[in-house]
Design a protein around this motif. Structure first.
Motif, PDB file in Angstrom:
ATOM      1  N   PHE A 111      52.457   2.786  26.119  1.00 27.60           N
ATOM      2  CA  PHE A 111      53.388   2.205  25.385  1.00 27.60           C
ATOM      3  C   PHE A 111      53.785   3.124  24.547  1.00 27.60           C
ATOM      4  O   PHE A 111      53.115   4.077  23.701  1.00 27.60           O
ATOM      5  CB  PHE A 111      52.762   0.851  24.707  1.00 27.60           C
ATOM      6  N   LEU A 112      55.109   3.066  24.337  1.00 28.62           N
ATOM      7  CA  LEU A 112      55.862   4.017  22.982  1.00 28.62           C
ATOM      8  C   LEU A 112      56.886   3.017  22.464  1.00 28.62           C
ATOM      9  O   LEU A 112      57.480   2.067  22.814  1.00 28.62           O
ATOM     10  CB  LEU A 112      56.513   5.165  23.687  1.00 28.62           C
ATOM     11  N   ASP A 113      56.777   3.277  21.290  1.00 33.37           N
ATOM     12  CA  ASP A 113      57.588   2.255  20.327  1.00 33.37           C
ATOM     13  C   ASP A 113      58.827   3.046  19.475  1.00 33.37           C
ATOM     14  O   ASP A 113      58.681   4.297  19.225  1.00 33.37           O
ATOM     15  CB  ASP A 113      56.728   1.587  19.245  1.00 33.37           C
ATOM     16  N   TYR A 114      60.001   2.349  19.208  1.00 25.50           N
ATOM     17  CA  TYR A 114      60.756   2.886  18.332  1.00 25.50           C
ATOM     18  C   TYR A 114      61.161   1.953  17.239  1.00 25.50           C
ATOM     19  O   TYR A 114      61.318   0.776  17.451  1.00 25.50           O
ATOM     20  CB  TYR A 114      62.180   3.099  19.191  1.00 25.50           C
ATOM     21  N   PHE A 115      61.078   2.691  15.834  1.00 23.12           N
ATOM     22  CA  PHE A 115      61.160   1.926  14.764  1.00 23.12           C
ATOM     23  C   PHE A 115      62.208   2.491  13.765  1.00 23.12           C
ATOM     24  O   PHE A 115      62.157   3.609  13.762  1.00 23.12           O
ATOM     25  CB  PHE A 115      59.819   2.040  13.856  1.00 23.12           C
ATOM     26  N   ALA A 116      63.412   1.682  13.787  1.00 24.30           N
ATOM     27  CA  ALA A 116      64.544   2.200  12.947  1.00 24.30           C
ATOM     28  C   ALA A 116      64.662   1.300  11.701  1.00 24.30           C
ATOM     29  O   ALA A 116      64.732   0.323  11.752  1.00 24.30           O
ATOM     30  CB  ALA A 116      65.604   2.155  13.806  1.00 24.30           C
ATOM     31  N   THR A 117      64.913   2.076  10.664  1.00 25.43           N
ATOM     32  CA  THR A 117      65.243   1.461   9.287  1.00 25.43           C
ATOM     33  C   THR A 117      66.104   2.309   8.660  1.00 25.43           C
ATOM     34  O   THR A 117      66.343   3.680   8.886  1.00 25.43           O
ATOM     35  CB  THR A 117      63.880   1.341   8.608  1.00 25.43           C
ATOM     36  N   GLY A 118      66.683   1.754   7.402  1.00 28.89           N
ATOM     37  CA  GLY A 118      67.531   2.349   6.322  1.00 28.89           C
ATOM     38  C   GLY A 118      66.703   3.410   5.657  1.00 28.89           C
ATOM     39  O   GLY A 118      67.083   4.613   5.639  1.00 28.89           O
ATOM     40  N   LYS A 119      65.698   2.847   4.938  1.00 26.59           N
ATOM     41  CA  LYS A 119      64.669   3.661   4.271  1.00 26.59           C
ATOM     42  C   LYS A 119      63.292   3.232   4.525  1.00 26.59           C
ATOM     43  O   LYS A 119      62.776   2.211   4.628  1.00 26.59           O
ATOM     44  CB  LYS A 119      64.863   2.961   2.719  1.00 26.59           C
ATOM     45  N   LEU A 120      62.564   4.305   4.925  1.00 28.86           N
ATOM     46  CA  LEU A 120      61.104   4.210   5.234  1.00 28.86           C
ATOM     47  C   LEU A 120      60.205   3.449   3.919  1.00 28.86           C
ATOM     48  O   LEU A 120      60.061   4.235   3.338  1.00 28.86           O
ATOM     49  CB  LEU A 120      60.871   5.240   5.811  1.00 28.86           C
ATOM     50  N   GLU A 121      59.936   2.478   4.407  1.00 34.23           N
ATOM     51  CA  GLU A 121      58.923   1.796   3.402  1.00 34.23           C
ATOM     52  C   GLU A 121      57.580   1.909   4.164  1.00 34.23           C
ATOM     53  O   GLU A 121      57.114   1.031   5.143  1.00 34.23           O
ATOM     54  CB  GLU A 121      59.190   0.522   3.248  1.00 34.23           C
ATOM     55  N   ASN A 122      56.640   2.675   3.884  1.00 40.04           N
ATOM     56  CA  ASN A 122      55.644   3.038   4.709  1.00 40.04           C
ATOM     57  C   ASN A 122      54.494   1.963   4.728  1.00 40.04           C
ATOM     58  O   ASN A 122      53.915   1.722   5.749  1.00 40.04           O
ATOM     59  CB  ASN A 122      54.777   4.486   4.087  1.00 40.04           C
ATOM     60  N   GLY A 123      54.469   1.225   3.732  1.00 36.63           N
ATOM     61  CA  GLY A 123      53.632  -0.003   3.969  1.00 36.63           C
ATOM     62  C   GLY A 123      53.951  -0.979   4.935  1.00 36.63           C
ATOM     63  O   GLY A 123      53.190  -1.563   5.816  1.00 36.63           O
ATOM     64  N   VAL A 124      55.254  -1.301   5.046  1.00 37.93           N
ATOM     65  CA  VAL A 124      55.746  -2.280   6.121  1.00 37.93           C
ATOM     66  C   VAL A 124      55.617  -1.463   7.559  1.00 37.93           C
ATOM     67  O   VAL A 124      55.306  -2.196   8.303  1.00 37.93           O
ATOM     68  CB  VAL A 124      57.182  -2.459   5.722  1.00 37.93           C
ATOM     69  N   ALA A 125      56.037  -0.114   7.360  1.00 37.30           N
ATOM     70  CA  ALA A 125      56.072   0.483   8.678  1.00 37.30           C
ATOM     71  C   ALA A 125      54.601   0.418   9.145  1.00 37.30           C
ATOM     72  O   ALA A 125      54.286   0.011  10.479  1.00 37.30           O
ATOM     73  CB  ALA A 125      56.631   1.798   8.715  1.00 37.30           C
ATOM     74  N   THR A 126      53.588   0.570   8.246  1.00 30.86           N
ATOM     75  CA  THR A 126      52.434   0.966   8.992  1.00 30.86           C
ATOM     76  C   THR A 126      51.746  -0.443   9.423  1.00 30.86           C
ATOM     77  O   THR A 126      51.138  -0.640  10.288  1.00 30.86           O
ATOM     78  CB  THR A 126      51.260   1.346   7.722  1.00 30.86           C
ATOM     79  N   ARG A 127      52.350  -1.669   8.766  1.00 33.56           N
ATOM     80  CA  ARG A 127      51.677  -3.095   9.030  1.00 33.56           C
ATOM     81  C   ARG A 127      52.340  -3.302  10.450  1.00 33.56           C
ATOM     82  O   ARG A 127      51.451  -4.065  11.440  1.00 33.56           O
ATOM     83  CB  ARG A 127      52.274  -4.041   8.244  1.00 33.56           C
ATOM     84  N   VAL A 128      53.707  -3.053  10.794  1.00 31.47           N
ATOM     85  CA  VAL A 128      54.125  -3.157  12.009  1.00 31.47           C
ATOM     86  C   VAL A 128      53.596  -2.370  13.235  1.00 31.47           C
ATOM     87  O   VAL A 128      53.286  -2.777  14.288  1.00 31.47           O
ATOM     88  CB  VAL A 128      55.749  -2.806  11.845  1.00 31.47           C
TER      89      VAL A 128
END
Length: 368
Positions: free
Chosen positions: A110-127
């Motif tokens: 599996f590969l994922d793509y996560f796109a955001t305006g500003k990287l909030e690492n706490g949120v990205a890590t939870r996702v």
């Protein structure tokens, strides 16, 4: 003497809103999550330009590769608005791997793509932790992905997700629907909620009806309404893989956008029609709540939501009972919901008065 105020402004990527340091920190944070999904065939570390996978090491002699990609739709917005980032990654994996297993394929990586305006690492890590959990549930390896920080593309706090999964099936063992026959029994595997389709309607109802999502649900006082609505999609891979490989299942349909009506015909050959009895199972209270709140007609329910059935299987009549028993023993809730008959390729869902809140007997048909 030079006036420094006249010198050209020195630009940097960080001033433009992109933090390379935050991206590097995220890779360091999620590397252990990816490692936790390792399986035979997948050995590469995160951080390269791609990930290797060895099908022979995964036990395949002559495999066909099957690929699927998907997103989570506007369920992501529900997660963002209510700080429910921990399980949305399971939905992402589920939408892809459930599409592979219905073709008889075992999800491998599996590969994922996560796109955001500003990287909030706490949120990205939870996702990403949710993505890793989904991969573990499906038995596939998270071997890479892309994190895109794009200022100006997304509102503050918003992000979007896409997933890509590759699976394998030994040549000749793939499910194509060609084994489905008149008289086959249709078994439904219970869903875990709304799964990942219909959320534009759910969010419109929530806004128009003024739902208090942070309060106990009317239909379940032990659960907050937001938690009932955001429950992750069930992953059916591990329970279905063995009976599919044993040839006990003729076809599987993953019930996503289009509901029961439009997904079941996708796995049928010409000349066969699926007949589903809406009275064969009890409508989940969450589905009844959505229907009542939106005054939704039964026919519309059948083509919008999964209505409590996340996967539909076709099996030979003499196999259905033992298959259902084995799947129940493996942890699924199995319901006998209909049968295959001759006719134009399609699906008919029908119910009597009072079933799915209908005022009279009803029928909904979709033909392909």
């Amino acid at each position: 003497m030079n006036d420094k105020s006249d010198s050209p402004k020195s630009y940097s990527y960080e001033q433009a809103g992109v933090s390379i340091a935050a991206g590097n920190a995220l890779v360091r944070a999620i590397a252990p999550l990816a490692r936790s999904t390792a399986r035979p065939g997948a050995t590469s570390e995160l951080g390269g330009f791609g990930g290797f996978f060895d099908p022979r090491a995964a036990g395949y002699a002559d495999p066909l590769l099957v690929a699927a990609n998907d997103g989570v739709g506007t369920k992501v917005k529900l997660a963002i608005d209510h700080d429910r980032h921990d399980h949305i990654g399971i939905d992402l994996v589920a939408m892809c791997v459930n599409d592979l297993i219905v073709q008889g394929a075992e999800p491998l990586f599996f590969l994922d793509y996560f796109a955001t305006g500003k990287l909030e690492n706490g949120v990205a890590t939870r996702v990403v932790a949710g993505i890793a959990e989904g991969c573990k549930q499906a038995g596939c390896a998270l071997i890479g992905g892309e994190t895109a920080e794009m200022p100006g593309m997304y509102a503050a706090g918003d992000y979007d997700l896409a997933g890509f999964c590759v699976g394998a099936v030994e040549r000749g063992e793939q499910l194509t629907g060609d084994k489905v026959a008149e008289g086959d029994v249709l078994l439904g595997l219970a869903s875990s909620g709304v799964h990942s389709n219909g959320y534009s309607l759910v969010r419109r109802l929530a806004a128009d009806k003024g739902w208090k999502l942070d309060r106990p649900a009317l239909f379940d006082h032990e659960t907050l309404l937001i938690d009932a609505l955001i429950a992750p999609t069930r992953i059916y891979v591990k329970t279905l893989l063995a009976p599919i490989r044993a040839g006990r299942i003729h076809a599987c349909a993953h019930i996503t956008g289009g509901g029961l009506l439009e997904n079941v015909p996708r796995v049928l050959p010409e000349g066969l029609h699926a007949h589903i009895d809406a009275g064969a199972w009890e409508q989940p209270r969450l589905m009844a709540f959505l229907q009542a709140q939106g005054h939704i007609e039964p026919e519309e329910m059948a083509r919008t939501f999964n209505c409590g059935i996340g996967m539909v299987l076709a099996a030979a009549p003499d196999e259905a009972d033992s298959l259902a028993a084995d799947l129940e023993a493996a942890g699924e809730t199995v319901l006998r919901i209909g049968e295959i008959r001759g006719g134009t390729r399609g699906c008919t869902v029908s119910g009597k008065a009072a079933e799915w809140s209908a005022k009279a007997d009803w029928t909904a048909t979709h033909e392909q």
